[in-house]
Structure formats: structure tokens, C-alpha cells
Design a protein around this motif. Structure first.
Motif, PDB file in Angstrom:
ATOM      1  N   ILE A   1      66.855  42.125  11.329  1.00  0.00           N
ATOM      2  CA  ILE A   1      67.106  40.800  10.737  1.00  0.00           C
ATOM      3  C   ILE A   1      67.238  40.894   9.224  1.00  0.00           C
ATOM      4  O   ILE A   1      68.088  40.232   8.610  1.00  0.00           O
ATOM      5  CB  ILE A   1      65.975  39.824  11.123  1.00  0.00           C
ATOM      6  N   LEU A   2      66.424  41.733   8.594  1.00  0.00           N
ATOM      7  CA  LEU A   2      66.351  41.762   7.131  1.00  0.00           C
ATOM      8  C   LEU A   2      67.310  42.745   6.474  1.00  0.00           C
ATOM      9  O   LEU A   2      67.480  42.703   5.247  1.00  0.00           O
ATOM     10  CB  LEU A   2      64.917  42.100   6.691  1.00  0.00           C
ATOM     11  N   ARG A   3      67.961  43.606   7.246  1.00  0.00           N
ATOM     12  CA  ARG A   3      68.784  44.642   6.611  1.00  0.00           C
ATOM     13  C   ARG A   3      69.982  44.021   5.880  1.00  0.00           C
ATOM     14  O   ARG A   3      70.568  43.028   6.303  1.00  0.00           O
ATOM     15  CB  ARG A   3      69.249  45.676   7.632  1.00  0.00           C
ATOM     16  N   ASN A   4      70.307  44.654   4.762  1.00  0.00           N
ATOM     17  CA  ASN A   4      71.463  44.274   3.939  1.00  0.00           C
ATOM     18  C   ASN A   4      71.373  42.863   3.350  1.00  0.00           C
ATOM     19  O   ASN A   4      72.380  42.307   2.904  1.00  0.00           O
ATOM     20  CB  ASN A   4      72.775  44.393   4.725  1.00  0.00           C
ATOM     21  N   LEU A   5      70.189  42.251   3.367  1.00  0.00           N
ATOM     22  CA  LEU A   5      70.014  40.958   2.693  1.00  0.00           C
ATOM     23  C   LEU A   5      69.672  41.206   1.235  1.00  0.00           C
ATOM     24  O   LEU A   5      69.051  42.208   0.884  1.00  0.00           O
ATOM     25  CB  LEU A   5      68.900  40.151   3.361  1.00  0.00           C
ATOM     26  N   GLN A   6      70.065  40.272   0.395  1.00  0.00           N
ATOM     27  CA  GLN A   6      69.694  40.407  -1.014  1.00  0.00           C
ATOM     28  C   GLN A   6      68.290  39.881  -1.266  1.00  0.00           C
ATOM     29  O   GLN A   6      67.569  40.420  -2.104  1.00  0.00           O
ATOM     30  CB  GLN A   6      70.699  39.654  -1.907  1.00  0.00           C
ATOM     31  N   GLU A   7      67.896  38.850  -0.516  1.00  0.00           N
ATOM     32  CA  GLU A   7      66.562  38.283  -0.715  1.00  0.00           C
ATOM     33  C   GLU A   7      66.127  37.555   0.548  1.00  0.00           C
ATOM     34  O   GLU A   7      66.954  37.021   1.294  1.00  0.00           O
ATOM     35  CB  GLU A   7      66.562  37.294  -1.895  1.00  0.00           C
ATOM     36  N   SER A   8      64.816  37.566   0.784  1.00  0.00           N
ATOM     37  CA  SER A   8      64.235  36.857   1.931  1.00  0.00           C
ATOM     38  C   SER A   8      62.988  36.124   1.468  1.00  0.00           C
ATOM     39  O   SER A   8      62.163  36.688   0.745  1.00  0.00           O
ATOM     40  CB  SER A   8      63.850  37.848   3.042  1.00  0.00           C
ATOM     41  N   LEU A   9      62.859  34.875   1.882  1.00  0.00           N
ATOM     42  CA  LEU A   9      61.690  34.067   1.545  1.00  0.00           C
ATOM     43  C   LEU A   9      60.979  33.686   2.837  1.00  0.00           C
ATOM     44  O   LEU A   9      61.612  33.238   3.785  1.00  0.00           O
ATOM     45  CB  LEU A   9      62.105  32.793   0.801  1.00  0.00           C
ATOM     46  N   GLY A  10      59.657  33.871   2.857  1.00  0.00           N
ATOM     47  CA  GLY A  10      58.881  33.482   4.045  1.00  0.00           C
ATOM     48  C   GLY A  10      58.909  34.516   5.151  1.00  0.00           C
ATOM     49  O   GLY A  10      58.830  34.161   6.330  1.00  0.00           O
TER      50      GLY A  10
END
Length: 710
Positions: free
Chosen positions: A16-25
Motif C-alpha cells: 500500500i505504501l510503496r512509491n508514495l511521497q507521503e502518508s498520514l495516519g
């Protein structure tokens, strides 16, 4: 937290988190992934304006990850936003564009070999025009300042010195979509970050929950700027022919001096995630990750031509699969009908020359003795009037605080116009939503109770003025069409017509204050008035209302401006100044005390409150109750004895010089006479409210309730 998660949950989370620039929560997301029976749900939204382009591959590649990780995914087609985009489209066009978008996005994901059984599509207008959603927009606007709304939309809304009101509302709507789509999180570009922060900060204040937010990087377009549906050279449409795809890729900006160009970004965020764990082979070199390919290109080991050729062929093959899946009549028809070149005609007011008969000319002349605003509509308005079809006068009352005698001015004006010979049908419209929007001068939970209190006070006042056959009282929320889908759509249209600065008519900084003119116009329009009565200090509201109505193709309503009734401090009588207003439910002694404290210097008319009350209220009320107006003022013999005055001019003379110059009217005697007339009017209202059920209405109107208005 990671030690507590199972390897399977960690694998899903990392996907889910791969290649994201930012994640909140992320902690909240991880907890949901680890909860048995819980299937986390997120949404991604897009406005159905231009055609989907290959830039959509970036969010689609991530949506593919979300689906493969077992999430439920909703794609929101923001057709309302598309319609309001300078209103360039018709609803028929947008219906077809939604069909086109849905088919193309499904085909894109299926071409990436992604299961779409957990994928859902929703149109914004299926809920964004509902009363419940609109209520929450208004509630949210009351707690968000103009500045914070502007800041939240800074990356996605065009920034100008005085932005359109619709641009300030945009972030609020996007935040509320999370609640109405019943999702656990939202996905979008990193340009949405400030909107996500607004949602995380503000929605919990309305007890609407806090979600997690995932952000992908913004991929440059082929010309080096953001890929946009409105910039033809920056994009490749998903269904473009192979040669057009190749030509645009070969002509794309791909400078080694700008390593964040669109070509390299596609390798990073589209190609490698798709082919992984396999390698990409360019010029006989194998690359298993983006960094090694980027290094090779920037160092000169790979030519620009070979890099572009590989990307072009990759896209041609991928888009060929998409085109094959979209090769059907449904998509062709949706594309043809959704993107046809049609001229969207702006709604225009049809102006027809009118001729007035003798009666109508006389009625127009009577009205023009007053201060008339939006008078360009006057002749057309009067031309509809006859004895059988009376002039519909409407006075809108906002329950900002305690009911007071200041509202009597417009009511008396109705009677005076009627007595002058104009056939009149009058309505007092109680609309307390504006009082909430104006710095929450009525709490959300008390809006309905405040409206009922105002209605009952007005009914009693009108009854004791003997005007119940001429004036009816109505609560706006009880009228058919209040907060209907057409009403709400016009609300958003109007928000697209005025800027922040134009619509700032209330004190305070909350965004809700900017919505007062919209709600005033919409609520007044519900009763289809010919003429609206308004205080002279609200002329700017009449001007704003005219602009808003013109924007949606309707004729501005004529406004008749009346003098403001003076309070006991010599200023306008106001709900916010309880010590200086005249409340019909005050005791006779309280009324007398308030007027007794007012300025009233012997022989001086300037700023004299008692004289102004006599002119604005006393003689006008006496004229309603008696054929012969007589104000009897009792005085002792040593002070000149009783006097009887028949009009305001006579009162001025009696006060300044006196019919007996040795005994001009004393301020105390004047005040007692004014108090007597006002208290006599109030006595009837007090009697009406002496019963416990009516007393409870007053209590409920000023009880702070946390309940949600429905």
C-alpha cells in the motif's frame, strides 16, 4: 507497532505504501489491516472534465496496489465540480463523460491484470446535492476561516488576489466526501496535502471522524510542467492512436539537467512497478530498479532516444490492451456525446419592453417615494400587478438574538404601502440559517427552535397591530424546495459568481459569513417576491443578491430600503445589544427603564431617542389603531397641563418651543408618553406569551444544543 503485526499484514501495508511521497495516519491504517474482518476502504477522486490521459497511470498503478493489498477502493467522479468549472459543460455531457471515465479506468486496471471486484464508482451528485451534505458544508464553513480555506486549496485552486467563493469551498467539499463515501482514508496527489490536513483537523470537531491519507508524487507532463487535461501537448490520451503516442513521447522534455522530467517519472512510478520483479532492458542493459536506470541515463550510458523509444513501445502495448477493452458501442457513444463541441449558452435575462396602465403607474410612483434598490426591475415587476394579483412584499428576518421592536419598521411600511392604494400580499420569512452563518449567532442545534420563537413573536406582533389579514409569517425551512437539489445546485452556482472580497459582509473571519448573501438570496427567492424589504444599512446585500440572481439567469428582485429603528443608545436597534433593545417580553418597568436612560436633552432634537421612537413607531402605531391620531401626554397643572398631539410635527413643536412657550414639553413627560404607547403594544404580546408552552419556546430558542439540525 511493526513488531506486533503479522508478516502478511506487513506485506500488505508495504504494498500500500510503496512509491508514495507521503502518508498520514499509517498507524491507524496498520491497525485496520490487522483487525480480523476489517476491510479498509479508501477513495480517490477526479473531476470529469477532459479525457483521462496517461498521467492517470500513476494513481491507477497505486490503486492497483491497493486492490492487490485487499482494500476496498471507491473512485469518485466529481461531476458537480466539473459542472461548476466555469459551467462549460451540460449535465448530458457530464453523464456521458462519467460513462467514458468509468470504462477507461476499468480497462486501465484490467490491462494491469488487477482484480476489480473491490472497485466501486460513485458520482458526486448522488449525495453532494443532498440537504444533509449541505448542512455539513455549512457547519464546516463556520469553523474554517477564509484564510485556512484559501491555504488548504493553495495547490489545487488557482490563486488570485480575491478568489472565487467556490474555490474556498472546494477543500471543504473534498474533506466531507470522506464522510459521505464512508471510507477509512483518502488517496491523492501530494498537491492535496493541505486539504488532507484540513480534513484531519476539522472533521473530528464535527464528530465526523479522522481518516488516514496517502499521497503520490506529482508527475511532470511531457512538456516539463504538470500533466493536464487542458494542455494538449503535455498529455497523451489513454485512447490515442499508437503513432500519436510515439510522436508525443519522442517530442517530450527529457533533459539530463532536469532529472525529474516526465519521461523518467514514468519509469519510476509506472513502468518499474508494473514489470517488477522482472527487469527492464534498454540498449542491452538490464535494470531491476529505477535508481540504476536513472544513474545510467544521467551519466550518459543510455541515450535519450533509446530511453524514449522503450517508454513509447511500452505505452503503445499497454494502451493497445486498454483500447481493445474500450472498443465497444458504449464507449464510442459516451466519447462522442461527452466531448462533442456544443455551445453552452449562458442563461440570460430576457428583457421585454413593458407598458404600465394608469393604476400601475400610480403604484410605481408610490414605491419610488421610497429608497428603491435594483430599480431597473421595477417597471417589469409593477407590470404584473393588479387588484387580482397583488404586489408580493417579503421581509426576511434572521434570528440573530432576542426578538425586538426594530422589526416593526418593515411591518409598518407594508401597511403604509397598502393604505396608499397598492394591492399588497405580504410575507415575513423567518430564515435563521443566516444567523448561524453570521458568527454562529444562533447555535446549530437551536436553529429550528429560534425560528419557531421568531415566528410566534411575529404572529403576536402582527396580531396586535391588527395586520393579520395582510401579513403572513412563514419559516423558510418549511417551504417546499428548501435545500432541494435545485436549491443546492444554485447555491454552488452562486458561489462561482462572487469573490471572497465581494461576499465579505459579516464581521469575523469564518468562511460561513461569506455564505450569508447566498442563503439570503436563495431563501428569499423561495417565496417568489416582487419586492424585498430591507434596512438601508443593508444596501450591499441587495446589490450582491442582484449579481447572484443575474448569474443564474434570473431577474434581480426590487428592494425597498427602510430606515432602521433606533435603539435606546441612539444607534440601530440590534439583537447583539440586549441592554439597548426593546424586547416585547421585557416587563413594563424594564421597558420604561431602558427608554428613561436614553438621551433626550430639553429642546434638542439631535440624537434624541424618545423623539425618534415617537416618529418611527408611536405615531405610526397610533395610526393603525385609531382613525384620529391622538397622543395624550399627561402633565401636572404647574407644568402646563395635559396636551394632545396629532402628528410628529406637532410633537416637535411642543418639545422645542411649546404651544405654551412657558411650558415646552419636558423630556420625562415625553418619555412617559412614548413608554405608554409601546407598553400598550407589548402588553398584548406579553399576554400571548404568559402561558407555559409559549414561555418554553423562548427558553428552547436560547438553549445551546449539540443536536444536529435536520
Amino acid at each position: 507497532m511493526s513488531e506486533e503485526l503479522s508478516p502478511e499484514v506487513i506485506q500488505r501495508r508495504d504494498l500500500i505504501l510503496r512509491n508514495l511521497q507521503e502518508s498520514l495516519g499509517v498507524d491507524k491504517l496498520s491497525k485496520q489491516l490487522a483487525t480480523d474482518g476489517k476491510v479498509p476502504h479508501l477513495y480517490w477522486g477526479t473531476a470529469t472534465t477532459g479525457k483521462p490521459h496517461v498521467g492517470y497511470l500513476v494513481p491507477m498503478r497505486k490503486i492497483a496496489d491497493f486492490l492487490q493489498a485487499g482494500l476496498n477502493v471507491t473512485i469518485l467522479f466529481a461531476d458537480l465540480h466539473a459542472f461548476l468549472d466555469n459551467m462549460k459543460s451540460t449535465w448530458e455531457l457530464l453523464e456521458n463523460r462519467v460513462v467514458y471515465y468509468q470504462n477507461v479506468i476499468k480497462a486501465l486496471l484490467q490491462s494491469l491484470d488487477v482484480p476489480i471486484d473491490r472497485l466501486h464508482f460513485v458520482k458526486g451528485t448522488t449525495y453532494q446535492l443532498s440537504r444533509e451534505y449541505t448542512n455539513d458544508v455549512l457547519r464546516l464553513s463556520a469553523q474554517v476561516s477564509q484564510r485556512d480555506a484559501l491555504k488548504a486549496g493553495a495547490e489545487v485552486v488557482k490563486q488570485v488576489s480575491s478568489p472565487l467563493l467556490s474555490g474556498l469551498l472546494y477543500p471543504l467539499l473534498q474533506a466531507l466526501d470522506e464522510q459521505y463515501l464512508k471510507v477509512d482514508g483518502q488517496f491523492g496527489g501530494v498537491d492535496q496535502r493541505k486539504i488532507f490536513i484540513l480534513a484531519e483537523e476539522q472533521l473530528p470537531k464535527l464528530k465526523l471522524g479522522k481518516r488516514w491519507h496517502l499521497m503520490n508524487p506529482m508527475v511532470p507532463g511531457l512538456t516539463g510542467t504538470k500533466m493536464s487535461s487542458s494542455e494538449e501537448d503535455s498529455k497523451i490520451d489513454v485512447l490515442d492512436e499508437a503513432e500519436k503516442v510515439r510522436a508525443k513521447i519522442l517530442g517530450a522534455a527529457c533533459s539530463r539537467d532536469q532529472p525529474d522530467n516526465g519521461v523518467l517519472s514514468f519509469y519510476n512510478f509506472v513502468l518499474f512497478p508494473i514489470v517488477s520483479p522482472k527487469a527492464i532492458q534498454v540498449e542491452n542493459h538490464e535494470f531491476f530498479d529505477f535508481e540504476s536506470l536513472k544513474t545510467a541515463y544521467l551519466s550518459g550510458k543510455l541515450s535519450e532516444e533509446s530511453l524514449k523509444n522503450y517508454l513509447a513501445e511500452f505505452l503503445v502495448q499497454l494502451l493497445a490492451k486498454v483500447s481493445e477493452k474500450c472498443d465497444n458501442d458504449e464507449v464510442r457513444n459516451a466519447k462522442e456525446k461527452g466531448y462533442q463541441n456544443i455551445e453552452v449558452k449562458n442563461e440570460k435575462i430576457e428583457e421585454k419592453p413593458v407598458e404600465l396602465d394608469a393604476n400601475q403607474k400610480n403604484w410605481a410612483e408610490i414605491l419610488l417615494r421610497n429608497e428603491i434598490l435594483n430599480r431597473e426591475s421595477l417597471e417589469a415587476t409593477i407590470s404584473k400587478i393588479s387588484q387580482e394579483r397583488p404586489l408580493k412584499l417579503v421581509f426576511v428576518v434572521h434570528g440573530r438574538g432576542k426578538f425586538h421592536l426594530g422589526f416593526i419598521g418593515q411591518i409598518l411600511k407594508i401597511k403604509e404601502l397598502h393604505d396608499a392604494g397598492i394591492p399588497i400580499s405580504a410575507t415575513i420569512l423567518v430564515s435563521d440559517i443566516e444567523a448561524y452563518l453570521d458568527n454562529e449567532k444562533v447555535s446549530w442545534g437551536a436553529i429550528d427552535a429560534r425560528a419557531i420563537y421568531y415566528r410566534e413573536m411575529l404572529i403576536s406582533l402582527v396580531k396586535h397591530l391588527n395586520l393579520q389579514d395582510l401579513v403572513k409569517i412563514q419559516i423558510a425551512s418549511e417551504i417546499e424546495g428548501y435545500f432541494s437539489s435545485d436549491y443546492v445546485l444554485d447555491f454552488y452556482k452562486m458561489a462561482s459568481a462572487v469573490t471572497r472580497d465581494e461576499s465579505t459582509i459579516c464581521e469575523g473571519t469564518s468562511l460561513s459569513g461569506n455564505l450569508v448573501s447566498l442563503m439570503y438570496t436563495l431563501n428569499a427567492r423561495l417565496v417568489q417576491p416582487d419586492v424585498l424589504l430591507i434596512g438601508k444599512d443593508s444596501a450591499n446585500l441587495a446589490e450582491l443578491s442582484a449579481k447572484l440572481l443575474r448569474f443564474i439567469g434570473q431577474t434581480p428582485v426590487v428592494h425597498l430600503a427602510t430606515d432602521e429603528i433606533v435603539g435606546c443608545d441612539g444607534k440601530k436597534m440590534s439583537c447583539s445589544n440586549v441592554d439597548q433593545l426593546l424586547d416585547p417580553l421585557d416587563t413594563p418597568k424594564q421597558t420604561k427603564t431602558k427608554i428613561a436612560r436614553s438621551f433626550c436633552e430639553p429642546g434638542n432634537l439631535s440624537g434624541n431617542v424618545a423623539m425618534q421612537l415617537a416618529q418611527q413607531i408611536v405615531f405610526r402605531v397610533l395610526a393603525l389603531k385609531n382613525e384620529k391620531v391622538e397622543l395624550r401626554i399627561s402633565r401636572s397643572a404647574e407644568n402646563g397641563g395635559d396636551v394632545v398631539i396629532r402628528d410628529y410635527e406637532g410633537l416637535e413643536n411642543e418639545f422645542v418651543t411649546g404651544s405654551n412657550p412657558e411650558f415646552p414639553l419636558h423630556p420625562a413627560d415625553l418619555k412617559n408618553a412614548v413608554v405608554g404607547v409601546i407598553n400598550q403594544l407589548f402588553d398584548g404580546i406579553r399576554a400571548d406569551f404568559a402561558e407555559k408552552p409559549r414561555q418554553k419556546l423562548v427558553t428552547d430558542a436560547f438553549t445551546v444544543s449539540k443536536g444536529k439540525k435536520k
